[in-house]
Motif scaffolding. Sequence first.
Motif, short mmCIF file in Angstrom:
data_model
loop_
_atom_site.label_atom_id
_atom_site.label_comp_id
_atom_site.label_asym_id
_atom_site.label_seq_id
_atom_site.Cartn_x
_atom_site.Cartn_y
_atom_site.Cartn_z
N ARG A 99 0.85 -1.31 0.06
CA ARG A 99 -0.10 -0.09 0.08
C ARG A 99 0.93 1.08 -0.02
O ARG A 99 0.61 2.31 -0.75
CB ARG A 99 -0.98 -0.16 1.01
N ALA A 100 2.01 1.19 0.61
CA ALA A 100 3.01 2.38 0.88
C ALA A 100 3.40 2.69 -0.60
O ALA A 100 3.68 3.81 -0.87
CB ALA A 100 4.11 1.91 1.70
N THR A 101 3.63 1.35 -1.46
CA THR A 101 4.38 1.68 -2.70
C THR A 101 3.36 2.24 -3.73
O THR A 101 3.92 2.85 -4.74
CB THR A 101 5.02 0.35 -3.17
N LEU A 102 2.19 2.15 -3.45
CA LEU A 102 1.08 2.82 -4.07
C LEU A 102 1.03 4.41 -4.08
O LEU A 102 0.62 4.94 -4.88
CB LEU A 102 -0.32 2.32 -4.04
N GLY A 103 1.64 4.80 -2.94
CA GLY A 103 1.60 6.21 -2.78
C GLY A 103 1.05 6.53 -1.58
O GLY A 103 0.68 7.67 -1.40
N ILE A 104 0.77 5.78 -0.58
CA ILE A 104 -0.08 6.04 0.90
C ILE A 104 1.09 6.29 2.02
O ILE A 104 1.80 5.24 2.25
CB ILE A 104 -1.26 4.94 1.12
N GLY A 105 0.99 7.53 2.35
CA GLY A 105 2.00 7.50 3.40
C GLY A 105 1.37 8.01 4.73
O GLY A 105 0.20 8.30 4.63
N TYR A 106 1.91 7.29 5.56
CA TYR A 106 1.19 7.32 7.10
C TYR A 106 2.04 7.98 8.19
O TYR A 106 3.11 7.21 8.36
CB TYR A 106 0.96 5.81 7.46
N ILE A 107 1.54 8.78 8.86
CA ILE A 107 2.27 9.14 10.11
C ILE A 107 1.43 8.90 11.30
O ILE A 107 0.44 9.44 11.48
CB ILE A 107 2.40 10.72 9.94
N PRO A 108 1.94 7.92 12.10
CA PRO A 108 1.05 7.34 13.20
C PRO A 108 1.29 8.13 14.38
O PRO A 108 1.94 9.09 14.46
CB PRO A 108 1.60 6.03 13.33
N GLN A 109 0.39 8.04 15.25
CA GLN A 109 0.52 8.80 16.88
C GLN A 109 1.56 8.24 17.38
O GLN A 109 2.18 7.16 17.19
CB GLN A 109 -0.75 8.27 17.57
N GLY A 110 2.46 9.10 17.96
CA GLY A 110 3.70 8.68 18.73
C GLY A 110 4.90 8.57 17.87
O GLY A 110 5.78 8.43 18.16
N ARG A 111 4.47 9.05 16.52
CA ARG A 111 5.61 9.52 15.73
C ARG A 111 6.57 8.36 15.14
O ARG A 111 6.87 7.99 13.96
CB ARG A 111 6.59 10.61 16.03
N GLU A 112 7.07 7.49 15.91
CA GLU A 112 7.88 6.42 15.70
C GLU A 112 8.87 6.43 14.72
O GLU A 112 9.15 5.56 13.92
CB GLU A 112 6.81 5.19 14.88
N VAL A 113 9.63 7.42 15.25
CA VAL A 113 10.81 7.65 14.66
C VAL A 113 12.05 6.73 15.05
O VAL A 113 11.50 6.21 16.34
CB VAL A 113 11.33 9.05 14.83
N ILE A 114 12.95 6.40 14.43
CA ILE A 114 13.89 5.36 14.90
C ILE A 114 15.08 6.08 15.92
O ILE A 114 15.70 6.91 15.44
CB ILE A 114 14.64 4.71 13.65
N PRO A 115 14.99 5.88 17.04
CA PRO A 115 15.76 6.86 17.97
C PRO A 115 17.39 6.74 18.02
O PRO A 115 18.01 7.68 18.07
CB PRO A 115 15.60 6.35 19.36
N ARG A 116 17.89 5.53 17.36
CA ARG A 116 19.51 5.34 17.17
C ARG A 116 19.56 5.70 15.89
O ARG A 116 20.71 6.05 15.51
CB ARG A 116 19.83 4.23 17.44
N PHE A 117 18.85 6.28 14.79
CA PHE A 117 18.93 6.67 13.50
C PHE A 117 19.10 8.09 13.67
O PHE A 117 18.67 8.68 14.39
CB PHE A 117 18.11 6.41 12.67
N THR A 118 20.16 8.50 12.65
CA THR A 118 20.34 10.08 12.74
C THR A 118 18.95 10.53 11.78
O THR A 118 18.09 9.87 11.25
CB THR A 118 21.52 10.37 11.76
N VAL A 119 19.04 11.85 11.97
CA VAL A 119 17.62 12.62 11.09
C VAL A 119 18.01 12.26 9.53
O VAL A 119 16.91 11.74 8.88
CB VAL A 119 17.83 14.04 11.36
N ARG A 120 19.11 12.37 9.27
CA ARG A 120 19.40 11.75 7.75
C ARG A 120 18.83 10.35 7.33
O ARG A 120 17.92 10.01 6.47
CB ARG A 120 20.83 11.99 7.30
#
Length: 231
Positions: free
Chosen positions: A73-94
Amino acid sequence: MLEAHNLYSFYGKSPILQDLNVKVNQGSFTCVMGRNGVGKTTLLRTIMGLTDTTSGSMRFEGKDLSSLPTHKRATLGIGYIPQGREVIPRFTVRENIIMGTYARTDGKRTLPHHILELFPILKEFMNRRGGDLSGGQQQQLAIARALAMDPKILLLDEPTEGIQPNIVKDIEDVLVRLNREFGITIVLVDHNVKYARKVADQFIVLDKGRISVQGGPEDLTSDVVDKYLTF
């Protein structure tokens, strides 16, 4: 662009969404509203294929979503930003942003320039770990990561919840720009009635897993707010 007919969605055997009929036009800005626990988050998760089971039909640009896993579904062009953000804390911003490019179908793995223009603070913190950012900065990062996949539609689950007011304004302004300037369709779960009336083409009010009211901003009346949105 996105259509659901007679949609039911379940966690276990419990139906959370019941008999929903939703239509989101290309280039539109839709606000999904309602009190806590009425199914707003479940609607976005259902679109992404993240609930246990569903029934009814759901199509994106004419394609049946029912049998597609989340990553397809994501590859079709559906982007999802969930509650809680779910960024990967040990990865850099880049690194967090580049992760979003793996949903692209053109193979590009470079950091899109317009993202840094939309979120200049991220340019300053490109080599800082995601876990070291403030809550508001992490939310900007989560949106930037979704934009890196070059989405046609963005689903955002309360992106300004618990964020300092100055960043709330920045995020709200960016969402309008993404819709008006970049042509990205927006589906936003939010409680901000004033913002919804200002920017939305349509709104959907959920109550107990069903659509109670649906219409344009002129239909988001004081009576609707008092009946379905006041805590």
